[in-house]
Structures are given as structure tokens and as C-alpha cells.
Design an enzyme around this catalytic site. Structure first.
Site, PDB file in Angstrom:
ATOM      1  N   LYS A  13       0.781  -1.037  -0.063  1.00 22.55           N
ATOM      2  CA  LYS A  13      -0.037   0.000  -0.070  1.00 22.55           C
ATOM      3  C   LYS A  13       0.858   1.413   0.128  1.00 22.55           C
ATOM      4  CE  LYS A  13      -2.018  -1.459   3.768  1.00 22.55           C
ATOM      5  NZ  LYS A  13      -1.321  -2.491   3.965  1.00 22.55           N
ATOM      6  N   ARG A  88      -9.990   1.613   7.757  1.00 21.60           N
ATOM      7  CA  ARG A  88      -9.587   0.119   8.034  1.00 21.60           C
ATOM      8  C   ARG A  88     -10.587  -0.821   8.523  1.00 21.60           C
ATOM      9  NH1 ARG A  88      -3.339  -1.355   8.778  1.00 21.60           N
ATOM     10  NH2 ARG A  88      -2.815   0.703   7.944  1.00 21.60           N
ATOM     11  N   ARG A 127      11.621  -6.420   5.134  1.00 25.60           N
ATOM     12  CA  ARG A 127      11.419  -4.864   5.244  1.00 25.60           C
ATOM     13  C   ARG A 127      12.511  -4.582   6.255  1.00 25.60           C
ATOM     14  NH1 ARG A 127       6.043  -1.923   5.663  1.00 25.60           N
ATOM     15  NH2 ARG A 127       5.596  -3.517   7.363  1.00 25.60           N
ATOM     16  N   ARG A 160      11.109  -3.291  11.519  1.00 30.24           N
ATOM     17  CA  ARG A 160      10.126  -2.540  12.175  1.00 30.24           C
ATOM     18  C   ARG A 160       9.489  -3.179  13.522  1.00 30.24           C
ATOM     19  NH1 ARG A 160       5.033   0.119   8.439  1.00 30.24           N
ATOM     20  NH2 ARG A 160       3.555  -1.309   9.700  1.00 30.24           N
ATOM     21  N   ARG A 171      -1.557  -8.913  12.880  1.00 30.69           N
ATOM     22  CA  ARG A 171      -2.239  -7.939  11.911  1.00 30.69           C
ATOM     23  C   ARG A 171      -2.771  -8.600  10.901  1.00 30.69           C
ATOM     24  NH1 ARG A 171       3.579  -5.657  10.669  1.00 30.69           N
ATOM     25  NH2 ARG A 171       2.713  -4.582   9.011  1.00 30.69           N
TER      26      ARG A 171
HETATM   27  P1  AP5 Z   1       4.842  -1.456   1.991  1.00 39.45           P
HETATM   28  O1  AP5 Z   1       4.514  -0.694   0.791  1.00 39.45           O
HETATM   29  O2  AP5 Z   1       5.301  -0.869   2.990  1.00 39.45           O
HETATM   30  O3  AP5 Z   1       3.508  -2.259   2.316  1.00 39.45           O
HETATM   31  P2  AP5 Z   1       2.252  -2.103   3.256  1.00 39.45           P
HETATM   32  O4  AP5 Z   1       1.217  -2.562   2.577  1.00 39.45           O
HETATM   33  O5  AP5 Z   1       2.376  -0.321   3.233  1.00 39.45           O
HETATM   34  O6  AP5 Z   1       2.525  -2.751   4.439  1.00 39.45           O
HETATM   35  P3  AP5 Z   1       2.432  -2.046   5.828  1.00 39.45           P
HETATM   36  O7  AP5 Z   1       3.137  -3.453   6.761  1.00 39.45           O
HETATM   37  O8  AP5 Z   1       3.015  -0.862   6.302  1.00 39.45           O
HETATM   38  O9  AP5 Z   1       0.928  -2.222   6.068  1.00 39.45           O
HETATM   39  P4  AP5 Z   1       0.154  -2.116   7.413  1.00 39.45           P
HETATM   40  O10 AP5 Z   1      -1.415  -1.848   7.013  1.00 39.45           O
HETATM   41  O11 AP5 Z   1       0.182  -3.624   8.140  1.00 39.45           O
HETATM   42  O12 AP5 Z   1       0.761  -1.191   8.352  1.00 39.45           O
HETATM   43  P5  AP5 Z   1       0.655   0.408   8.345  1.00 39.45           P
HETATM   44  O13 AP5 Z   1       1.907   0.824   8.799  1.00 39.45           O
HETATM   45  O14 AP5 Z   1      -0.298   1.116   7.692  1.00 39.45           O
HETATM   46  O15 AP5 Z   1       5.662  -2.786   1.440  1.00 39.45           O
HETATM   47  C1  AP5 Z   1       6.224  -3.603   2.319  1.00 39.45           C
HETATM   48  C2  AP5 Z   1       7.604  -4.245   1.915  1.00 39.45           C
HETATM   49  O16 AP5 Z   1       7.383  -4.716   0.832  1.00 39.45           O
HETATM   50  C3  AP5 Z   1       8.680  -3.005   1.762  1.00 39.45           C
HETATM   51  O17 AP5 Z   1       9.959  -3.465   2.161  1.00 39.45           O
HETATM   52  C4  AP5 Z   1       8.603  -2.813   0.250  1.00 39.45           C
HETATM   53  O18 AP5 Z   1       9.941  -2.584  -0.253  1.00 39.45           O
HETATM   54  C5  AP5 Z   1       8.130  -4.240  -0.237  1.00 39.45           C
HETATM   55  N1  AP5 Z   1       7.493  -4.068  -1.602  1.00 39.45           N
HETATM   56  C6  AP5 Z   1       6.304  -3.454  -1.740  1.00 39.45           C
HETATM   57  N2  AP5 Z   1       5.960  -3.835  -2.896  1.00 39.45           N
HETATM   58  C7  AP5 Z   1       6.544  -4.688  -3.274  1.00 39.45           C
HETATM   59  C8  AP5 Z   1       6.422  -5.388  -4.625  1.00 39.45           C
HETATM   60  N3  AP5 Z   1       5.543  -5.340  -5.458  1.00 39.45           N
HETATM   61  N4  AP5 Z   1       7.312  -6.550  -4.890  1.00 39.45           N
HETATM   62  C9  AP5 Z   1       8.443  -6.614  -3.800  1.00 39.45           C
HETATM   63  N5  AP5 Z   1       8.650  -6.013  -2.737  1.00 39.45           N
HETATM   64  C10 AP5 Z   1       7.677  -5.102  -2.358  1.00 39.45           C
HETATM   65  O19 AP5 Z   1      -0.096   0.298  10.127  1.00 39.45           O
HETATM   66  C11 AP5 Z   1       0.860   0.063  11.314  1.00 39.45           C
HETATM   67  C12 AP5 Z   1      -0.405   0.012  12.244  1.00 39.45           C
HETATM   68  O20 AP5 Z   1      -0.738   1.198  12.486  1.00 39.45           O
HETATM   69  C13 AP5 Z   1      -1.489  -0.978  12.317  1.00 39.45           C
HETATM   70  O21 AP5 Z   1      -1.112  -2.222  12.538  1.00 39.45           O
HETATM   71  C14 AP5 Z   1      -2.213  -0.415  13.431  1.00 39.45           C
HETATM   72  O22 AP5 Z   1      -1.756  -0.710  14.749  1.00 39.45           O
HETATM   73  C15 AP5 Z   1      -2.013   1.036  12.946  1.00 39.45           C
HETATM   74  N6  AP5 Z   1      -2.871   1.750  12.405  1.00 39.45           N
HETATM   75  C16 AP5 Z   1      -2.858   2.309  10.928  1.00 39.45           C
HETATM   76  N7  AP5 Z   1      -3.955   2.655  10.404  1.00 39.45           N
HETATM   77  C17 AP5 Z   1      -4.987   2.311  11.240  1.00 39.45           C
HETATM   78  C18 AP5 Z   1      -6.495   2.780  11.208  1.00 39.45           C
HETATM   79  N8  AP5 Z   1      -6.937   3.394   9.895  1.00 39.45           N
HETATM   80  N9  AP5 Z   1      -6.951   2.397  12.339  1.00 39.45           N
HETATM   81  C19 AP5 Z   1      -6.355   1.961  13.274  1.00 39.45           C
HETATM   82  N10 AP5 Z   1      -5.040   1.734  13.534  1.00 39.45           N
HETATM   83  C20 AP5 Z   1      -4.128   1.883  12.395  1.00 39.45           C
END
Ligand code: AP5
Length: 215
Positions: A13, A88, A127, A160, A171
Site C-alpha cells: 500500500k 480500515r 523490510r 520494524r 495484523r
Molecule cells: P509496503 O509498501 O510498506 O506495504 P504495506 O502494505 O504498506 O505494508 P504495511 O506493513 O506498512 O501495512 P500495514 O497496513 O500492516 O501497516 P501500517 O503501517 O499501515 O511494503 C512492504 C515491503 O515490501 C517493503 O519492504 C517494500 O519495499 C516491499 N514491497 C512493496 N511492494 C513490493 C512489490 N510489488 N514487490 C516486492 N517487494 C515489494 O499500520 C501499522 C499499524 O498502525 C497498524 O497495525 C495499526 O496498529 C495502526 N493503524 C494504521 N492505520 C490504522 C487505522 N486506520 N485504524 C487503526 N489503527 C491503524
């Protein structure tokens, strides 16, 4: 144009949202990043947010609402907004609808990044995130020039804290329970775009930008 990116942890994402925001020249809101920043503050709110993130759970809605409302009030949103990681849950989506109505905006598109769990897990275990500026790398797919050192600011790269396998599993469970129901909601509204996110970054972005046109 208001676009939301939804997908399981590690679906890409954040990677795709940054590319789309740059391509369209509109602001990006990364909810995970905003919450991680707040969680480093030694305040009651910062400590509460950290407790949820560290366990892979959703941060309570009352913490998020004012963050989103404040961004929607900013003048530059008139040109559009890309949201990564919000809403979410169905409850967050309904709150978001109300907020958008208040500023006479509407949600135009929701992109669902679909990826098998094992592919996402491999992305998360590899990552590495900069401890200083938050830049994201992958040991195999997007390595830094010097191992464990950030290209952008020279900071140390680290896993992380919520990328440890037990928190990743939590998650994934939260995604299946709380976020997956959003898919049906947006599909019914006819604004859901499914993208196969299991391929390389450029391939995924090509598919995504063919569906979400900003010109
Ligand atoms: P990346 O692009 O970072 O993937 P992502 O889907 O953004 O993964 P996240 O782990 O960040 O998502 P998440 O939703 O679990 O966590 P978030 O930070 O939003 O890519 C991941 C890796 O893969 C990178 O190393 C990248 O280089 C690689 N990659 C990407 N695309 C690739 C491809 N096509 N091919 C190969 N490699 C690739 O949220 C964290 C926490 O915050 C949540 O758990 C929660 O506690 C809180 N939170 C966030 N939003 C909310 C909300 N709306 N409500 C309540 N709590 C929330």
C-alpha cells in the site's frame, strides 16, 4: 480525486500510494506513519497508540478521527487526496463518509491490493526501516546501497517492531476480521478496483495507474 488504498499487511500500500501521489501531484496521508510518529512521543496519547501498534491491533477510532478531519480541512485537499491505511473498518468508513460530506467531497475510488499471505510475509520479514527518517527498504527487493544504512539520511536500518512474525500474524488476523468487510461495502458502491499486487513494484503500478487515472 479521493482514493483509498486497502490491502493486507505487506501488500505494498505504502509503496504504491507514494507512486500514485507523485504521479497525480496530490497529497498523501499514510495513517500508519502518522501513528508511528505519534507513538514516539512521551505523552499519554503517544503511549496508548504505541500499545496498540506493538500488538498489531487497530488504534481506537477517537484517536484517528481528528487526525483525518484536520487533513480534510487543509486547503490543498481540494485537488485530491490519497489515503493509505484509512479507513480500515466499516465503522471508520462510515465516519469517513460523514467527514467527506462535511467538506463537500466524495470518495472516488478504493484500490484493493491483492497478494497471497506467503508473498506478503516475505516482504515484511525483509523490510528494513530507517530508525531516523522512516524510509523503507527491502533486503532483497529494494536494498540500500550500503547494508543496514539509509541512503537518504545515513541512519541505521532496523526491522520494524511490528514486523516480528507473531505481530505480523496478529495484523493479518485484524485485516481478515476488521478490514476485509470493507471490500464488500465498496464493491456494492461500485468504486472498488482490484489489483494483483503479487508482481514487481513497477508492474503493479502500471496496472493500478491504468485503473486510477488522474489526468
Ligand atoms: P509496503 O509498501 O510498506 O506495504 P504495506 O502494505 O504498506 O505494508 P504495511 O506493513 O506498512 O501495512 P500495514 O497496513 O500492516 O501497516 P501500517 O503501517 O499501515 O511494503 C512492504 C515491503 O515490501 C517493503 O519492504 C517494500 O519495499 C516491499 N514491497 C512493496 N511492494 C513490493 C512489490 N510489488 N514487490 C516486492 N517487494 C515489494 O499500520 C501499522 C499499524 O498502525 C497498524 O497495525 C495499526 O496498529 C495502526 N493503524 C494504521 N492505520 C490504522 C487505522 N486506520 N485504524 C487503526 N489503527 C491503524
Amino acid at each position: 480525486m479521493i482514493v483509498v488504498l486497502v490491502g493486507p499487511p505487506g501488500s505494498g500500500k505504502s509503496t504504491q500510494a507514494e507512486l500514485l501521489a507523485a504521479r497525480c501531484g496530490i497529497p498523501l496521508v499514510e495513517m500508519g506513519e502518522i501513528l508511528r510518529d505519534l507513538s514516539t512521543q512521551e505523552t499519554p496519547e503517544g503511549r496508548e497508540i504505541k500499545r496498540y501498534i506493538d500488538r498489531g491491533l487497530l488504534v481506537p477510532e477517537q484517536v484517528l478521527n481528528h487526525l483525518i478531519a484536520e487533513r480534510l480541512q487543509r486547503g490543498n485537499v481540494r485537488r485530491g487526496l490519497i489515503l493509505d491505511g484509512f479507513p480500515r473498518s466499516v465503522s471508520q468508513a462510515l465516519t469517513f463518509d460523514r467527514m467527506l460530506r462535511d467538506v463537500r467531497q466524495k470518495l472516488d475510488a478504493v484500490v484493493l491490493l491483492e497478494v497471497p499471505e506467503n508473498v506478503a510475509a516475505e516482504r515484511l520479514s525483509g523490510r528494513r526501516t530507517c530508525s531516523r527518517c522512516g524510509a523503507s527498504y527491502h533486503t532483497q527487493f529494494a536494498p540500500p546501497t550500503r547494508p543496514e544504512i539509509c541512503d537518504r539520511c545515513g541512519g541505521m536500518l532496523q526491522l520494524r517492531p511490528d514486523d516480528h512474525p507473531d505481530v505480523v500474524r496478529a495484523r493479518q488476523r485484524v485485516f481478515a476480521r476488521d478490514t476485509a468487510p470493507l471490500i464488500a461495502l465498496y464493491e456494492e458502491r461500485g468504486i472498488l478496483h482490484r489489483v494483483d499486487a503479487s508482481r514487481g513494484v513497477e508492474d503493479v503500478f502500471r496496472t493500478l495507474s491504468a485503473q486510477i487515472r488522474c489526468d
